[in-house]
Design an enzyme around this catalytic site. Structure first.
Site, PDB file in Angstrom:
ATOM      1  N   LEU A  93       0.847  -1.195   0.000  1.00 37.08           N
ATOM      2  CA  LEU A  93       0.000   0.000   0.000  1.00 37.08           C
ATOM      3  C   LEU A  93       0.879   1.240   0.000  1.00 37.08           C
ATOM      4  O   LEU A  93       1.802   1.365   0.812  1.00 37.08           O
ATOM      5  CB  LEU A  93      -0.890   0.038   1.252  1.00 37.08           C
ATOM      6  CG  LEU A  93      -1.846  -1.122   1.507  1.00 37.08           C
ATOM      7  CD1 LEU A  93      -2.709  -0.811   2.731  1.00 37.08           C
ATOM      8  CD2 LEU A  93      -2.722  -1.400   0.288  1.00 37.08           C
ATOM      9  N   ASN A 148       7.419   6.593   0.143  1.00 40.33           N
ATOM     10  CA  ASN A 148       8.097   7.468  -0.823  1.00 40.33           C
ATOM     11  C   ASN A 148       8.536   8.794  -0.198  1.00 40.33           C
ATOM     12  O   ASN A 148       8.240   9.867  -0.736  1.00 40.33           O
ATOM     13  CB  ASN A 148       7.207   7.725  -2.043  1.00 40.33           C
ATOM     14  CG  ASN A 148       7.072   6.504  -2.936  1.00 40.33           C
ATOM     15  OD1 ASN A 148       5.992   5.909  -3.010  1.00 40.33           O
ATOM     16  ND2 ASN A 148       8.136   6.099  -3.592  1.00 40.33           N
ATOM     17  N   ASP A 151      14.442   2.368  -0.560  1.00 39.48           N
ATOM     18  CA  ASP A 151      14.276   2.417  -2.017  1.00 39.48           C
ATOM     19  C   ASP A 151      15.082   3.612  -2.523  1.00 39.48           C
ATOM     20  O   ASP A 151      16.258   3.481  -2.896  1.00 39.48           O
ATOM     21  CB  ASP A 151      12.768   2.533  -2.342  1.00 39.48           C
ATOM     22  CG  ASP A 151      12.457   2.777  -3.813  1.00 39.48           C
ATOM     23  OD1 ASP A 151      13.378   2.980  -4.600  1.00 39.48           O
ATOM     24  OD2 ASP A 151      11.259   2.790  -4.181  1.00 39.48           O
ATOM     25  N   LYS A 189      16.054  -1.345  -7.558  1.00 39.01           N
ATOM     26  CA  LYS A 189      15.529  -0.895  -8.853  1.00 39.01           C
ATOM     27  C   LYS A 189      16.737  -0.673  -9.754  1.00 39.01           C
ATOM     28  O   LYS A 189      17.539   0.232  -9.500  1.00 39.01           O
ATOM     29  CB  LYS A 189      14.757   0.415  -8.706  1.00 39.01           C
ATOM     30  CG  LYS A 189      13.340   0.238  -8.212  1.00 39.01           C
ATOM     31  CD  LYS A 189      12.589   1.537  -8.240  1.00 39.01           C
ATOM     32  CE  LYS A 189      11.300   1.416  -7.454  1.00 39.01           C
ATOM     33  NZ  LYS A 189      10.803   2.719  -7.022  1.00 39.01           N
TER      34      LYS A 189
HETATM   35  O1  OSB Z   1       8.401   3.736  -4.823  1.00 37.62           O
HETATM   36  O2  OSB Z   1       8.278   1.769  -5.568  1.00 37.62           O
HETATM   37  C1  OSB Z   1       8.095   2.978  -5.723  1.00 37.62           C
HETATM   38  C2  OSB Z   1       6.247   3.595  -8.996  1.00 37.62           C
HETATM   39  C3  OSB Z   1       6.872   4.732  -9.436  1.00 37.62           C
HETATM   40  C4  OSB Z   1       7.829   5.305  -8.662  1.00 37.62           C
HETATM   41  C5  OSB Z   1       8.183   4.733  -7.443  1.00 37.62           C
HETATM   42  C6  OSB Z   1       7.578   3.579  -7.004  1.00 37.62           C
HETATM   43  C7  OSB Z   1       6.558   3.015  -7.785  1.00 37.62           C
HETATM   44  C8  OSB Z   1       5.783   1.857  -7.387  1.00 37.62           C
HETATM   45  C9  OSB Z   1       5.149   1.064  -8.497  1.00 37.62           C
HETATM   46  O3  OSB Z   1       5.558   1.550  -6.242  1.00 37.62           O
HETATM   47  C10 OSB Z   1       5.806  -0.222  -8.676  1.00 37.62           C
HETATM   48  C11 OSB Z   1       5.399  -0.936  -9.918  1.00 37.62           C
HETATM   49  O4  OSB Z   1       5.903  -0.631 -11.016  1.00 37.62           O
HETATM   50  O5  OSB Z   1       4.606  -1.866  -9.802  1.00 37.62           O
HETATM   51 MG    MG Z   2       9.283   2.630  -3.276  1.00 38.81          MG
END
Ligand code: OSB
Ligand code: MG
Length: 370
Positions: A162, A191, A239, A263
């Site tokens: 979430l 985030n 992240d 990532k």
């Molecule tokens: O923080 O993981 C993140 C998408 C865009 C930028 C940052 C994030 C995300 C998502 C989506 O959480 C992840 C997905 O591509 O399924």
């Molecule tokens: Mg993230």
């Protein structure tokens, strides 16, 4: 391998629904593909960023300029190009990991197609399918959220993430737990929306037994995450903070995280992503593969990475249908909670020309020999 041409293909795809995070709302995916043509083979990769610099400081236009004027000329100047030489060739250019990643990945794809080797094999992947998690955006109401989560669970997703922000955190988690039970693998991603003074609020998440709280604080706040880790029981996952194998080692040593979201784009490509996997594994830190709403081109490469042995947690490796009614490759479909790891040469998928045309905004050569 000699690079003959590098083409940028600007694409824009509608999303099945607006994706909202603490940093903004995304109604569509607006990005570009990079197509590298060599004497031997063609390579494809997808830029992971957006037109705006909300998730990180790069954006599509900055990446295009950096690729055209700084990265591609340096790589072309190496003459006989191979993926191992890309990193060293662009090292003098500070920053811009997303731009470096798309170039390195397209070259890697071309090189591997020349060897007829899959990216999964090249990286050292050990699984032929990977568990599929889903990232669920911030919604206007709790009933909307519960309906969305219910749909994903019905499709077989094995992990729900979430998105949270101040004002949308404890209650959504409580209601999802109440509706779907304690057995659902449930985690949250902020985030960077909180500060250390929110520790008391974040500690309220402890009662839900979440496996992790992703990136609660600012990207450059390693110390803050280490402090927060002493105040909350939920393990902290980083992240945005993680940019390299070196800062992964630092974060682990400082106690700033107990889990890492890898990532590839954020760390400059799949080679550095694998090094992060290695550092984390050596320290007993579990990792998982993040996502950036990739089309099939970016998704295919992520699946190869997610099949490495240290990726022990389900990632944001969702089916194409999570974001796109129509993808520009054959769609990845969830089966029994998993996605298949591509086995074909390179990233193992090709663009579907008809679909690509429908979503192409513009095509520009960033480099052409002669
Ligand atoms: O923080 O993981 C993140 C998408 C865009 C930028 C940052 C994030 C995300 C998502 C989506 O959480 C992840 C997905 O591509 O399924
Ligand atoms: Mg993230």
């Amino acid at each position: 391998m000699k690079i003959e041409r590098v083409e940028l293909i600007h694409i824009r795809l509608p999303l099945v629904g607006t994706f909202r995070t603490s940093f903004g709302s995304m109604p569509e995916k607006d990005t570009f593909l990079l197509r590298v043509i060599t004497g031997d083979a063609e390579g494809w990769a997808e830029f992971a960023g957006d037109p705006e610099h909300l998730y990180c400081d790069e954006f599509a236009a900055s990446a295009e300029l950096v690729l055209r004027d700084h990265l591609i000329p340096r790589v072309v100047a190496t003459g006989d190009v191979s993926v191992a030489r890309v990193g060293p060739a662009v090292e003098a250019v500070k920053g811009h990991p997303l731009a470096k990643a798309v170039l390195e990945t397209a070259i890697l794809d071309a090189e591997l197609r020349g060897y007829d080797m899959s990216l999964a094999t090249y990286l050292g992947s050990v699984h032929d399918r990977v568990p599929s998690g889903v990232s669920v955006g911030i919604m206007d109401t709790i009933p909307q959220l519960l309906e969305a989560v219910s749909g994903y669970l019905e499709q077989g997703y094995v992990r729900i993430k979430l998105k949270i922000e101040p004002g949308w955190d404890i209650e959504p988690v409580r209601m999802v737990r109440r509706e779907f039970g304690d057995d659902v693998l449930l985690q949250v991603d902020a985030n960077t929306a909180y500060s250390l003074t929110d520790a008391e609020q974040l500690r309220k998440l402890d009662e839900f037994g979440l496996p992790m709280l992703e990136q609660p604080l600012a990207e450059d706040d390693l110390r803050g995450h280490a402090e927060l880790a002493k105040l909350v029981h939920t393990p902290i996952c980083l992240d945005e903070t993680i940019n390299s194998a070196r800062d992964t080692a630092t974060a682990i040593e400082l106690g700033a995280c107990r889990v890492v979201n890898v990532k590839p784009a954020r760390v400059g490509g799949y080679l550095e992503a694998r090094r992060i996997h290695d550092v984390a594994a050596a320290n007993g830190i579990p990792v998982w593969c993040g996502g950036m709403l990739e089309t099939g081109i970016g998704r295919a490469a992520n699946l190869a990475l997610a099949a490495l042995p240290g990726f022990v947690l389900p990632g944001d490796t969702s089916a194409s249908g999570r974001f796109y009614a129509e993808d520009i490759t054959e769609p990845f479909v969830i089966e029994d909670g998993h996605l298949p790891v591509p086995t074909g040469a390179g990233i193992g998928v090709d663009v579907l020309d008809d679909a690509l045309v429908r979503y192409t905004v513009a095509r520009r050569d960033l480099y052409s020999h002669r």
